[in-house]
Scaffold this active site. Structure first.
Site, mmCIF file in Angstrom:
data_model
loop_
_atom_site.group_PDB
_atom_site.id
_atom_site.type_symbol
_atom_site.label_atom_id
_atom_site.label_comp_id
_atom_site.label_asym_id
_atom_site.label_seq_id
_atom_site.Cartn_x
_atom_site.Cartn_y
_atom_site.Cartn_z
ATOM 1 N N ARG A 98 36.835 101.064 17.743
ATOM 2 C CA ARG A 98 38.258 101.930 17.766
ATOM 3 C C ARG A 98 38.913 101.782 18.966
ATOM 4 O O ARG A 98 37.957 101.514 19.170
ATOM 5 C CB ARG A 98 37.371 103.047 17.326
ATOM 6 N N GLN A 136 36.821 97.745 12.379
ATOM 7 C CA GLN A 136 37.537 97.495 12.956
ATOM 8 C C GLN A 136 39.107 98.470 13.160
ATOM 9 O O GLN A 136 39.504 98.190 12.070
ATOM 10 C CB GLN A 136 37.409 95.599 13.735
ATOM 11 N N PHE A 144 30.156 112.717 20.182
ATOM 12 C CA PHE A 144 28.680 111.913 21.156
ATOM 13 C C PHE A 144 29.107 112.523 22.509
ATOM 14 O O PHE A 144 28.210 112.863 23.318
ATOM 15 C CB PHE A 144 29.946 111.204 21.453
ATOM 16 N N TYR A 199 42.716 111.211 1.966
ATOM 17 C CA TYR A 199 43.499 110.937 3.738
ATOM 18 C C TYR A 199 44.652 110.444 3.513
ATOM 19 O O TYR A 199 46.273 110.134 3.536
ATOM 20 C CB TYR A 199 42.590 111.090 4.961
ATOM 21 N N VAL A 208 34.214 111.427 16.478
ATOM 22 C CA VAL A 208 33.535 110.616 17.151
ATOM 23 C C VAL A 208 33.443 110.931 18.773
ATOM 24 O O VAL A 208 32.014 111.193 19.728
ATOM 25 C CB VAL A 208 33.344 108.605 17.128
ATOM 26 N N VAL A 209 34.686 111.118 19.149
ATOM 27 C CA VAL A 209 34.483 111.278 20.712
ATOM 28 C C VAL A 209 34.130 112.698 21.563
ATOM 29 O O VAL A 209 32.694 113.048 21.585
ATOM 30 C CB VAL A 209 35.828 111.205 21.403
#
Ligand code: NAD
Ligand code: UDP
Length: 313
Positions: free
Chosen positions: A212, A277, A192, A146, A188-189
């Site tokens: 992030r 980070q 979760f 990617y 992730v969003v």
């Protein structure tokens, strides 16, 4: 009124479908090209009856022959789960996809915008990241298909610009979230929120101290449209993202609070090369596009949770 004919590759995906909505609202004639690798007709179903909207099922690794005034090149799986599923195809999509869009732009004279990514900075050792930073990228890891594909695409954009005078716009997108994220794509969003709504354990990879910066989709699309229509000669690359920086642990806590969930938190192994980070410097976008994000994380999450809640009933 003359309508611009606008091609959106990857138009049935998360960002692409929001872009199609916006372009239709602005009075354009929109051609959505997608092979539905990660996207879905459900994302564009509401547009299918509109005479100024067309869907073409096509793979951007193959040339495309149409007439258009602007090209937004978004076709590429974006979540690690999907881009690692067939890494060679991911690389082909980035590189051949960029060449096919640039070839089309060369023939038609269209402006072409590349959806690049903060991943081109790799695991950055300069923080926050300005556009002038060349990045810290592993060439042989599991994210490389990617990251390096997107880096090669940027190279192609600038070479076509220099050699053939193509009008290019290169946008480095930082993590973006909102309605129409795919529930199962592993980002992730969405992970979760779905876990919190189901009462499943929230899966933090590693210790959750990695950071992030999360941009709400409406802000991102505004930046994208402004970049496409920015002054001639402004190529970017330009960072578009929300400079608010959160650890993954903070994100988990916030989602638990906003959903009122009883979910626990578990720590799973951190995937290799996971950046520690990430935070954009957006001075260039402020200056050139008069753009900055307006939706802060808490508010954007409330809207996104409402979307997933409705989807899951
Ligand atoms: P997504 O997976 O929802 O959308 C990508 C779309 O491209 C899908 O509809 C998919 O079917 C289509 N596609 C994939 N390969 C294709 C091919 N060979 N030919 C035609 N269509 C193809 O992802 P997204 O989040 O909407 O991302 C859109 C673009 O923005 C991607 O290029 C991605 O790299 C970039 N980006 C997104 C983010 C983010 O946080 N969402 C961050 C950085 C960059
Ligand atoms: N992540 C996590 N749990 C999950 C999914 C992701 O802790 O269920 C972490 C992941 O390891 C990374 C961050 O969240 O550190 C963002 O992951 P995502 O896949 O959304 O995007 P990217 O890593 O490409 O920024």
């Amino acid at each position: 009124m003359k309508r611009n004919r606008v091609l959106v590759t990857g138009g049935a995906g998360f960002l692409g479908s929001h872009l199609c909505d916006r372009l239709i609202k602005d009075g354009n004639d929109v051609i959505c090209l997608d092979n539905l690798f990660t996207g879905s007709k459900d994302n564009i179903r509401h547009l299918l009856g509109n005479p100024y909207f067309e869907f073409i099922r096509h793979d951007i690794t193959q040339p495309v022959y149409i007439e258009c005034d602007q090209i937004y090149n978004l076709a590429c799986p974006a979540s690690p789960k999907w881009y690692q599923k067939d890494p060679i195809y991911t690389f082909q999509t980035s590189v051949y996809g960029a060449m096919n869009c640039l070839g089309l732009a060369k023939r038609t004279g269209a402006r072409v915008l590349q959806a690049s990514t903060s991943e081109i900075y790799g695991d950055p050792d300069i923080h926050p990241q300005p556009e002038s930073y060349w990045g810290n990228v592993n060439t042989i890891g599991i994210r490389s298909c990617y990251d390096e594909g997107k880096r090669a695409a940027e190279t192609l954009f600038f070479d076509y610009h220099r050699k053939h005078d193509i009008e290019i716009k290169v946008m480095r997108i930082f993590n973006t979230y909102g309605p129409r994220m795919d529930t199962g794509d592993g980002r992730v969003v969405s992970n979760f929120i779905v876990q919190a709504l189901k009462g499943d354990d929230i899966t933090i990879y590693g210790n959750g101290e990695q950071t992030r910066s999360f941009c709400y989709v409406d802000d991102l699309i505004e930046g994208m449209v402004r970049l496409m229509n920015s002054r001639a000669g402004f190529t970017g690359p330009v960072n578009i993202g929300n400079p608010g920086e959160f650890s993954i642990r903070e994100l988990a806590d916030l989602i638990i609070e906003l959903t009122g969930s009883k979910s626990g938190i578990i720590n799973n192994p951190l995937p290799s090369d996971d950046p520690k980070q990430r935070k954009p410097l957006i001075d260039l976008a402020r200056k050139e596009l008069n753009w900055e994000p307006s939706v802060q994380l808490r508010e954007g999450l409330v809207r996104t949770i409402a979307y997933f809640s409705e989807l899951m009933v």
